[in-house]
Design a protein around this motif. Structure first.
Motif, PDB file in Angstrom:
ATOM      1  N   TYR A  78      37.521  34.141  36.564  1.00 28.83           N
ATOM      2  CA  TYR A  78      37.143  34.449  35.183  1.00 28.83           C
ATOM      3  C   TYR A  78      36.750  33.178  34.423  1.00 28.83           C
ATOM      4  O   TYR A  78      35.743  33.145  33.713  1.00 28.83           O
ATOM      5  CB  TYR A  78      38.302  35.147  34.472  1.00 28.83           C
ATOM      6  N   LEU A  79      37.552  32.130  34.610  1.00 28.94           N
ATOM      7  CA  LEU A  79      37.312  30.886  33.872  1.00 28.94           C
ATOM      8  C   LEU A  79      36.016  30.205  34.310  1.00 28.94           C
ATOM      9  O   LEU A  79      35.264  29.702  33.469  1.00 28.94           O
ATOM     10  CB  LEU A  79      38.490  29.934  34.054  1.00 28.94           C
ATOM     11  N   TYR A  98      33.309  31.533  35.548  1.00 29.56           N
ATOM     12  CA  TYR A  98      32.158  32.254  35.007  1.00 29.56           C
ATOM     13  C   TYR A  98      32.051  32.079  33.499  1.00 29.56           C
ATOM     14  O   TYR A  98      30.958  31.948  32.945  1.00 29.56           O
ATOM     15  CB  TYR A  98      32.241  33.738  35.371  1.00 29.56           C
ATOM     16  N   ARG A  99      33.200  32.056  32.847  1.00 23.31           N
ATOM     17  CA  ARG A  99      33.208  31.889  31.391  1.00 23.31           C
ATOM     18  C   ARG A  99      32.700  30.512  30.989  1.00 23.31           C
ATOM     19  O   ARG A  99      31.878  30.371  30.080  1.00 23.31           O
ATOM     20  CB  ARG A  99      34.643  32.087  30.886  1.00 23.31           C
ATOM     21  N   ARG A 136      28.805  30.016  31.744  1.00 24.19           N
ATOM     22  CA  ARG A 136      27.924  31.142  31.410  1.00 24.19           C
ATOM     23  C   ARG A 136      26.566  30.690  30.884  1.00 24.19           C
ATOM     24  O   ARG A 136      25.586  31.443  30.964  1.00 24.19           O
ATOM     25  CB  ARG A 136      28.596  32.068  30.391  1.00 24.19           C
ATOM     26  N   LYS A 182      35.749  38.797  38.466  1.00 23.96           N
ATOM     27  CA  LYS A 182      34.340  38.822  38.069  1.00 23.96           C
ATOM     28  C   LYS A 182      33.967  40.230  37.613  1.00 23.96           C
ATOM     29  O   LYS A 182      34.109  41.198  38.356  1.00 23.96           O
ATOM     30  CB  LYS A 182      33.435  38.412  39.233  1.00 23.96           C
ATOM     31  N   LYS A 183      33.501  40.328  36.407  1.00 22.79           N
ATOM     32  CA  LYS A 183      33.111  41.615  35.858  1.00 22.79           C
ATOM     33  C   LYS A 183      31.970  42.215  36.672  1.00 22.79           C
ATOM     34  O   LYS A 183      30.962  41.565  36.946  1.00 22.79           O
ATOM     35  CB  LYS A 183      32.667  41.441  34.403  1.00 22.79           C
TER      36      LYS A 183
END
Length: 384
Positions: free
Chosen positions: A155-156, A158-159, A162, A293-294
């Motif tokens: 998550y981090l 990708y965040r 971005r 990951k969304k």
């Protein structure tokens, strides 16, 4: 050579054979995601992993000590018991490798030895507290810990990236994957190679060659390091494909997060002397990377199949180990050990022959996932 010398030689050879199967069974733990994302070419990946497994095997002996003296009472262990335990572990390793199931080589080994010991001396010969605290509890917690770390890490990354263009981001994380995959290979050597060292040391104690509580001799450490490195270089392409293509459609940032989580958990467990399953850790990390990951595709039905295999690994290997002991003990003496050794060799040849029709190779390991560990054959466009 005396009969006892022959038995000891067969036990050591079989233990190194298990170490070899451990190497190719677990290569995917370190390199599956790097191979899938293209960070490393398949043959380069297994070569790098083999070298780092070799180095890692020399860095710690804490896990070897736990296997040699922390799980069963060495006074109740004979060479026949060790041979039977190894037979159970190797047969389970080969079965799960053939099916493309990333089960735990560590738990197969421990289950085989515990089952054979119980068949020989009863349940009182097993150090249940050590088995629970050093094996079962870490086995239950490790996939969740690794998965959580990987999910947060995914998550981090990708965040935080971005706003970076897709091309540079993919390239950067592929380079990062090389480093993180190398750390997993090194960590695997520090943990898994130790287990065979512990079993050979247990055999030497049972034979009276070493005193109870002795540490693994240098020749044991060196031979085990070489065996697991060679097995790693051979590459367990069936398990690599199942981990890399079957669980999650993975990208480079996820791969780096998964590998980093795996390395951290494995190295921590080695420091505490836990006989941790690197397979459980790696699988948990890959699933965590999918969750983090969304929109990622996670094939939970395959994960459920793997977890089912994890749950039965210890008892299944224990049952085979016990059966092997009863057969060898029933025949008696050196002849009994030779018989189960020959059966094990023949079974290994049969598994290998069956795996070649059709084979999973470095050339097709990255083929599109179609629901089977064996890729679909290429379509001949020239045929009508």
């Amino acid at each position: 050579m005396t009969g006892n010398d022959v038995v000891l030689a067969l036990v050591v050879a079989t233990a190194l054979g298990f170490d070899f199967t451990n190497g190719f069974h677990d290569t995917g733990n370190a390199m599956a995601t790097s191979i899938v994302t293209g960070a490393l070419r398949p043959r380069v990946a297994v070569a790098v992993s083999a070298v780092l497994n070799l180095i890692g095997a020399f860095l710690s002996t804490a896990v070897a000590a736990a296997i040699a003296s922390g799980l069963v009472d060495s006074q109740d262990v004979t060479l026949t018991v060790v041979m039977a335990g190894l037979t159970g572990s190797i047969l389970w390793n080969l079965t799960t490798w053939f099916l493309g199931i990333p089960s735990s080589s560590s738990h197969a080994l421990i289950g085989g030895v515990v089952g054979a010991t119980m068949a020989a001396a009863g349940g009182s010969a097993v150090k249940w507290q050590g088995l629970v605290s050093k094996v079962i509890v870490p086995a239950a917690l490790a996939p969740f810990i690794a998965g959580t770390v990987a999910a947060v890490g995914t998550y981090l990354v990708y965040r935080l990236t971005r706003d970076v263009a897709e091309g540079p981001r993919r390239h950067g994380f592929r380079l990062g994957q090389v480093g993180s995959a190398c750390m997993v290979s090194l960590a695997h050597g520090t943990n898994d190679a130790q287990k065979t060292m512990g079993v050979i040391t247990l055999a030497l104690i049972a034979n009276g060659t070493l005193d109870a509580g002795a540490k693994a001799p240098t020749w044991v450490i060196t031979s085990c390091a070489g065996a697991i490195a060679l097995g790693t270089y051979i590459g367990g392409w069936r398990v690599i494909r199942a981990l890399g293509k079957g669980l999650v459609e993975i990208e480079a940032p996820q791969g780096m997060a998964a590998e980093s989580a795996s390395a951290a958990v494995i190295l921590s467990s080695t420091d505490f002397g836990y006989a941790l399953s690197t397979t459980h850790v790696a699988t948990g990390s890959i699933l965590g990377a999918g969750v983090g990951k969304k929109g990622a595709v996670v094939r939970w039905h395959i994960a459920h199949r793997m977890v089912a295999a994890w749950l039965i690994t210890l008892p299944a290997a224990a049952v085979v180990g016990a059966l092997a002991y009863w057969v060898a003990n029933g025949i008696g003496g050196t002849a009994g050990v030779v018989v189960i050794f020959v059966v094990l060799v023949l079974a290994s040849i049969a598994f290998y022959a069956a795996s070649r029709h059709p084979a999973v190779t470095p050339e097709n390991v990255n083929a599109a996932w179609t629901g089977s560990v064996v890729p679909s054959p290429p379509v001949d466009e020239g045929k009508p």
